[in-house]
Enzyme design. Structure first.
Site, mmCIF file in Angstrom:
data_model
loop_
_atom_site.group_PDB
_atom_site.id
_atom_site.type_symbol
_atom_site.label_atom_id
_atom_site.label_comp_id
_atom_site.label_asym_id
_atom_site.label_seq_id
_atom_site.Cartn_x
_atom_site.Cartn_y
_atom_site.Cartn_z
ATOM 1 N N LEU A 153 0.877 -1.189 0.105
ATOM 2 C CA LEU A 153 0.002 -0.127 -0.106
ATOM 3 C C LEU A 153 0.965 1.210 -0.053
ATOM 4 O O LEU A 153 0.993 2.096 0.866
ATOM 5 C CB LEU A 153 -0.943 0.040 1.168
ATOM 6 C CG LEU A 153 -2.317 0.880 0.936
ATOM 7 C CD1 LEU A 153 -3.326 0.176 -0.096
ATOM 8 C CD2 LEU A 153 -2.805 1.344 2.350
ATOM 9 N N GLY A 154 1.619 1.414 -0.931
ATOM 10 C CA GLY A 154 2.448 2.797 -1.047
ATOM 11 C C GLY A 154 1.543 3.488 -1.947
ATOM 12 O O GLY A 154 0.317 3.522 -1.828
ATOM 13 N N ARG A 155 2.403 4.577 -2.668
ATOM 14 C CA ARG A 155 1.365 5.769 -3.498
ATOM 15 C C ARG A 155 0.322 5.046 -4.455
ATOM 16 O O ARG A 155 -0.823 5.435 -4.303
ATOM 17 C CB ARG A 155 2.595 6.477 -4.355
ATOM 18 C CG ARG A 155 3.278 7.109 -3.493
ATOM 19 C CD ARG A 155 4.435 8.222 -4.183
ATOM 20 N NE ARG A 155 5.387 7.035 -5.100
ATOM 21 C CZ ARG A 155 6.783 7.146 -4.333
ATOM 22 N NH1 ARG A 155 7.063 8.005 -3.542
ATOM 23 N NH2 ARG A 155 7.355 6.185 -4.928
ATOM 24 N N ILE A 156 0.836 4.162 -5.404
ATOM 25 C CA ILE A 156 -0.073 3.664 -6.286
ATOM 26 C C ILE A 156 -0.978 2.808 -5.565
ATOM 27 O O ILE A 156 -2.226 2.657 -5.925
ATOM 28 C CB ILE A 156 0.985 2.914 -7.247
ATOM 29 C CG1 ILE A 156 1.463 3.747 -8.031
ATOM 30 C CG2 ILE A 156 -0.233 2.039 -8.141
ATOM 31 C CD1 ILE A 156 2.603 3.385 -9.208
ATOM 32 N N SER A 175 1.421 -4.518 3.775
ATOM 33 C CA SER A 175 2.402 -3.644 3.689
ATOM 34 C C SER A 175 3.587 -3.843 4.761
ATOM 35 O O SER A 175 3.078 -4.540 5.933
ATOM 36 C CB SER A 175 2.414 -2.316 3.768
ATOM 37 O OG SER A 175 2.176 -1.610 2.625
ATOM 38 N N ARG A 176 4.910 -3.411 4.713
ATOM 39 C CA ARG A 176 5.630 -3.420 6.116
ATOM 40 C C ARG A 176 5.510 -3.106 7.183
ATOM 41 O O ARG A 176 5.767 -3.440 8.415
ATOM 42 C CB ARG A 176 7.234 -3.378 5.609
ATOM 43 C CG ARG A 176 7.806 -4.208 4.609
ATOM 44 C CD ARG A 176 9.169 -3.712 3.839
ATOM 45 N NE ARG A 176 8.597 -2.590 3.408
ATOM 46 C CZ ARG A 176 9.714 -1.620 2.760
ATOM 47 N NH1 ARG A 176 10.900 -2.210 2.712
ATOM 48 N NH2 ARG A 176 9.396 -0.412 2.206
ATOM 49 N N SER A 177 4.367 -1.962 7.166
ATOM 50 C CA SER A 177 3.719 -1.532 8.393
ATOM 51 C C SER A 177 2.405 -0.960 8.136
ATOM 52 O O SER A 177 2.148 -0.766 7.011
ATOM 53 C CB SER A 177 4.683 -0.123 8.708
ATOM 54 O OG SER A 177 4.965 0.843 7.731
ATOM 55 N N ARG A 234 5.848 -5.269 -11.180
ATOM 56 C CA ARG A 234 6.949 -5.899 -11.969
ATOM 57 C C ARG A 234 6.707 -7.296 -12.059
ATOM 58 O O ARG A 234 6.183 -8.072 -11.046
ATOM 59 C CB ARG A 234 8.272 -5.425 -11.426
ATOM 60 C CG ARG A 234 8.935 -4.129 -11.576
ATOM 61 C CD ARG A 234 9.169 -3.462 -12.900
ATOM 62 N NE ARG A 234 9.833 -2.310 -13.122
ATOM 63 C CZ ARG A 234 9.031 -1.249 -13.185
ATOM 64 N NH1 ARG A 234 7.768 -1.288 -13.437
ATOM 65 N NH2 ARG A 234 9.497 -0.057 -13.442
ATOM 66 N N ASP A 258 0.073 -6.500 -16.314
ATOM 67 C CA ASP A 258 0.753 -5.349 -17.204
ATOM 68 C C ASP A 258 2.022 -5.532 -17.215
ATOM 69 O O ASP A 258 2.789 -4.770 -17.892
ATOM 70 C CB ASP A 258 0.290 -3.834 -16.642
ATOM 71 C CG ASP A 258 0.610 -2.826 -17.437
ATOM 72 O OD1 ASP A 258 0.333 -2.813 -18.600
ATOM 73 O OD2 ASP A 258 1.012 -1.857 -16.712
ATOM 74 N N GLU A 263 10.048 -9.151 -20.064
ATOM 75 C CA GLU A 263 9.089 -8.520 -21.067
ATOM 76 C C GLU A 263 10.069 -7.594 -21.915
ATOM 77 O O GLU A 263 11.207 -7.116 -21.479
ATOM 78 C CB GLU A 263 8.078 -7.572 -20.342
ATOM 79 C CG GLU A 263 8.978 -6.439 -19.354
ATOM 80 C CD GLU A 263 7.809 -5.721 -18.777
ATOM 81 O OE1 GLU A 263 6.860 -6.136 -18.099
ATOM 82 O OE2 GLU A 263 7.859 -4.295 -18.726
ATOM 83 N N HIS A 281 2.270 -3.271 -20.602
ATOM 84 C CA HIS A 281 3.147 -2.594 -19.708
ATOM 85 C C HIS A 281 2.576 -1.352 -20.077
ATOM 86 O O HIS A 281 3.443 -0.237 -20.349
ATOM 87 C CB HIS A 281 4.553 -2.606 -19.540
ATOM 88 C CG HIS A 281 5.134 -2.154 -18.467
ATOM 89 N ND1 HIS A 281 6.694 -2.414 -18.021
ATOM 90 C CD2 HIS A 281 4.881 -1.132 -17.793
ATOM 91 C CE1 HIS A 281 6.742 -1.865 -16.817
ATOM 92 N NE2 HIS A 281 6.030 -0.935 -16.632
#
Ligand code: NAP
Length: 315
Positions: A153-156, A175-177, A234, A258, A263, A281
């Site tokens: 759960l980062g920015r994207i 997430s890690r936290s 990725r 994607d 790739e 992608h």
């Protein structure tokens, strides 16, 4: 006035090449291997790399450029660049976070809906005349109201979760936290526990060695035979072999991808899978967002050359 020498690697169209050439004396290359083919005088003068390729950019390539001070990556994912090698040489690295969040999240959320509702096969059903000859399609899988697990759960990842919440999905994440999230979202410290709890997984991790195979064969098995995986991160973040096997055997209902290992030369077994939605992608591939990414890449180079703070440094 002598313009600073910039090496632009990876295939730039005029929208980026023209403004680069207004600010710098630019050498355009397609891959880092070509750095060695530049004249000695160019290699001695190069101050910056604008990087858009996906081939590894390693310390040996950096050592060919004694005055190199910055590698400005086009894209938020910079796993092709050996950041430790750059740091050891005092070379700054920047990326283009934030400006592509909406586009990548749009693609991820719609890939999940499209795969649940079989939109691409449904389109083919019409185009091939099957609708007229055989009648209605087999029923699909409901998306709204399902339980979705965001891996990273980062920015994207956060933007994806916000979109899928609007589809009345129950949001789970790993997430890690734990993050500051709306009431009702569920945090799973353990990625396997996330996979056990949800119907769908959407992978939004960074790439690179630390997340290689993060979505493991165990997680895929835990998601179960009615599960669907979406990957916009990725190819390396999923155990691709295990995922292909699960898709082939029906141990996984579907995947919408994607990004792939190797790739654009993807594993040919994907092409035979009618339960996989395959995209080339295109997460950030809109005119508007690509322009913003190019502008941010150039702003980082300009800041470095002016001795100003970098806008979006990695190191
Ligand atoms: P971000 O904000 O840095 O989020 C990355 C996520 O990865 C975070 O949730 C982070 O976990 C997790 N992570 C990082 N290192 C980890 C590790 N060692 N172990 C476990 N989890 C780890 O990045 P972003 O801007 O959202 O971008 C995410 C990725 O999307 C990019 O790196 C890129 O590969 C991919 N991407 C794809 C496209 C496309 O066209 N398909 C376009 C843009 C980006 P924490 O929350 O615990 O920190």
């Amino acid at each position: 006035m002598t313009l600073p020498l910039l090496i632009a690697i990876g295939g730039y169209a005029d929208v980026d090449a023209v403004p680069m050439q207004a600010a710098c004396d630019v050498r355009f290359l397609m891959s880092p291997d070509e750095i060695a083919t530049l004249p000695d005088s160019d290699r001695a003068a190069a101050r910056a790399i604008a990087y858009k390729a996906h081939a590894p950019l390693n310390g040996a390539a950096m050592d060919l450029l004694p005055e190199l001070g910055i590698i400005s990556n086009y894209g938020v994912g910079y796993d092709a660049i050996d950041v430790d090698a750059a740091q050891a040489r005092g070379i700054r690295v920047t990326n283009t976070p934030g400006v592509l969040n909406d586009d990548v999240a749009d693609i991820a959320a719609t890939m999940l809906i499209a795969q649940c509702r079989q939109m691409v096969p449904a389109s083919d059903w019409v185009r091939t005349g099957t609708w007229a000859s055989e009648g209605a399609m087999p029923l699909a899988r409901k998306a709204s109201g399902g339980k979705v697990g965001i891996v990273g759960l980062g920015r994207i990842g956060r933007e994806i979760a916000d979109r899928l919440a609007a589809f009345k999905m129950e949001i789970h994440y790993h997430s890690r936290s734990a993050k500051d999230v709306p009431a009702g979202w569920t945090y799973h410290a353990d990625a396997l526990a996330l996979a056990e709890a949800v119907d769908f997984l959407v992978v939004a991790l960074v790439g690179g060695p630390e997340t290689q195979g993060y979505v493991s064969a165990e997680m895929i098995a835990a998601l179960g035979a009615d599960g669907i995986i979406v990957n916009i991160s990725r190819g390396s973040t999923i155990d691709e072999e295990a995922m292909i096997l699960a898709l082939q055997t029906g141990a996984l209902r579907g995947a919408a991808l994607d990004v792939f290992m190797g790739e654009p030369d993807i594993d040919p077994r994907f092409l035979a899978l009618d339960n996989a939605l395959l995209l080339p992608h295109i997460g950030s591939a809109t005119t508007e967002t690509r322009a913003a990414m190019g502008a941010l890449q150039r702003q980082n180079i300009a800041a470095f050359l002016a001795g100003d703070p970098l806008l979006t440094p990695v190191v």
